[in-house]
Write an enzyme that holds these catalytic residues in place. Sequence first.
Site, mmCIF file in Angstrom:
data_model
loop_
_atom_site.group_PDB
_atom_site.id
_atom_site.type_symbol
_atom_site.label_atom_id
_atom_site.label_comp_id
_atom_site.label_asym_id
_atom_site.label_seq_id
_atom_site.Cartn_x
_atom_site.Cartn_y
_atom_site.Cartn_z
ATOM 1 N N HIS A 83 -15.324 16.095 -3.015
ATOM 2 C CA HIS A 83 -15.749 17.247 -2.213
ATOM 3 C C HIS A 83 -14.536 17.921 -1.610
ATOM 4 C CE1 HIS A 83 -15.193 15.608 1.931
ATOM 5 N NE2 HIS A 83 -15.407 14.442 1.351
ATOM 6 N N ASP A 136 -15.050 20.345 1.093
ATOM 7 C CA ASP A 136 -15.336 20.826 2.444
ATOM 8 C C ASP A 136 -14.719 19.860 3.439
ATOM 9 O OD1 ASP A 136 -17.353 18.915 1.614
ATOM 10 O OD2 ASP A 136 -18.469 19.408 3.424
ATOM 11 N N ASP A 166 -9.278 13.650 3.233
ATOM 12 C CA ASP A 166 -10.739 13.683 3.074
ATOM 13 C C ASP A 166 -11.194 15.093 2.740
ATOM 14 O OD1 ASP A 166 -13.450 13.083 3.182
ATOM 15 O OD2 ASP A 166 -13.537 13.046 5.363
ATOM 16 N N GLU A 221 -20.459 18.060 1.593
ATOM 17 C CA GLU A 221 -20.529 16.609 1.842
ATOM 18 C C GLU A 221 -20.515 16.273 3.318
ATOM 19 O OE1 GLU A 221 -19.227 12.502 2.544
ATOM 20 O OE2 GLU A 221 -18.158 14.342 3.103
ATOM 21 N N GLU A 222 -19.704 16.982 4.088
ATOM 22 C CA GLU A 222 -19.537 16.646 5.500
ATOM 23 C C GLU A 222 -20.784 16.954 6.332
ATOM 24 O OE1 GLU A 222 -17.260 14.853 6.342
ATOM 25 O OE2 GLU A 222 -15.425 15.268 5.214
ATOM 26 N N ASP A 234 -13.568 8.885 -2.390
ATOM 27 C CA ASP A 234 -13.807 9.493 -1.070
ATOM 28 C C ASP A 234 -13.841 8.401 -0.005
ATOM 29 O OD1 ASP A 234 -14.372 11.350 0.891
ATOM 30 O OD2 ASP A 234 -16.524 11.405 0.480
ATOM 31 N N THR A 284 -27.955 16.807 40.991
ATOM 32 C CA THR A 284 -28.988 15.860 41.420
ATOM 33 C C THR A 284 -30.323 16.233 40.785
ATOM 34 O OG1 THR A 284 -29.295 17.186 43.415
ATOM 35 C CG2 THR A 284 -27.839 15.273 43.588
ATOM 36 N N HIS A 313 -11.512 12.655 9.817
ATOM 37 C CA HIS A 313 -12.392 13.274 10.824
ATOM 38 C C HIS A 313 -11.732 13.371 12.202
ATOM 39 C CE1 HIS A 313 -16.464 12.411 8.599
ATOM 40 N NE2 HIS A 313 -15.486 12.761 7.769
#
Length: 494
Positions: free
Chosen positions: A116, A118, A149, A183-184, A212, A346, A461
């Site tokens: 992938h 993306d 990635d 994919e992500e 991957d 609160t 990531h």
Amino acid sequence: MNPQVLPSILLLISAAHAFQYTELAQYVDSHQDEYVEMLRDWVAIESDSSNVQKRPELHRMMETVAQKLQLMGGTVQLVDIGEQELPDGQTLELPKVVTAQFGNDSSKHTVCIYGHVDVQPAKLEDGWATDPYNLTEINGNLYGRGASDNKAPVLAWIHAVEAYQALSMDLPVNVKFVIEGMEETGSNGLDAMIMAQRDTFFSEVDYIIISDCGWLSRRPALTYGTRGNCYFFAEVEGPKQDLHSGVYGGTVIEPMTDLIGILDTLISPSGKILIPGIREAVAPLSDEEWKMYQDIQFDMDNYKNKIGVNQLMYSNKVDLLAHMWRYPTVSIHGIEGAFSDPGTKTVIPAKVTAKFSIRQVPDMDPAMVKKQVTDYLHSVFAKRKSPNKLKVTMVIGAKPWLADTHHPLYEAGKVAIKRVFNMDPDLIREGGTIPIARTFQDVTGKSIIMMPIGGFDDGLHSQNEKMSRYNYIEGTKLFIAYLNEVSQIKRTSV
């Protein structure tokens, strides 16, 4: 003919058809700067699949991949996979899936490479040391979003095919590519595309290769399993609106208190899952698997330092790896509706929703897990005798994937790694979920291997994601060697 001459002729013929790895490796070394520049061009495309504002960039990324494969002479298609429905009801065109084919020799095996292009979101102000979309080389590391990635691994497979072409060498196997752009965010539309092309594009495929994932240490690895994932929402609703805690506190049964109470019954402080039936469904740890874990190169102190903790759930390597890879776990991710901004407020929230997941392993079944979790939480909630309402929903039910490490695909991988890195690989599993592996397995019935080239410290990531130049270049050589090894697999082993 002189009988004594025959062996020499046969030897010459054999040498002529021998695998010319040295020449291919030298070609890769001499073109590595070009490879880095191509990765730079790909990283510069902000192909963030989670940001609909960047969808044009994602479309450009897929077109860039298709153009590259077309220039190499591949039979390329941009496959329409439909539209994505947005939360506001609008629809948006999904990025097309790129398929390509190199070679159509029925006497050869056919492999299909999945990848992938993306990426996860990234901003300089998130804590990056460099511009995430400007590939920057520092001390042999190539920093940029998507570098590891999954853009560099996809490119490494492309470079591997190109090297054979550049040296006028026949590919030892037919090679197909399936490259997606979602994919992500869950691979929207890909499952349906695989199902639709099962008897066409995938019909002649013998093996599927996924790159991957990453190594566990500095030792190369082959991945043979991933955990699945069941993701749940547990919603507790009470008053018709948020309430002032000073005015109403002590008079109402608060949804947040109920929610925290039932979440506390999911898992013990020692990590034991308390939901009946979950642990009982797990396949037992075999002696062979225990031995494999024992032999894996893994530094627990390094692991602790990397994630910034001084104590782990388990004190020995085998237990830690087993619970990272092949046992289920409960993780509580957050609570929607609760006050989380800086400062004080609160408030008694009228409705709160917990988000938690249970990683799946063989022989768990997501449908059964859904029932077990739902029944258990409702039984626990009933004991509280609360007037509030509980609603439990499973929003993801991804199955685990597991391969046979004795399959010829893995034997071929071991030989290729030995050739390129001069060492035996670790055989590892992934704690995370790569749903496409199970989809390929269930829909096509083909054998699958995961062959990572990403480093253990690539920061997928995260801020400062990187791919080392070494892994990128040596990984390309690994893919070259692996294609040759796969070509040696006997047909009876398919």
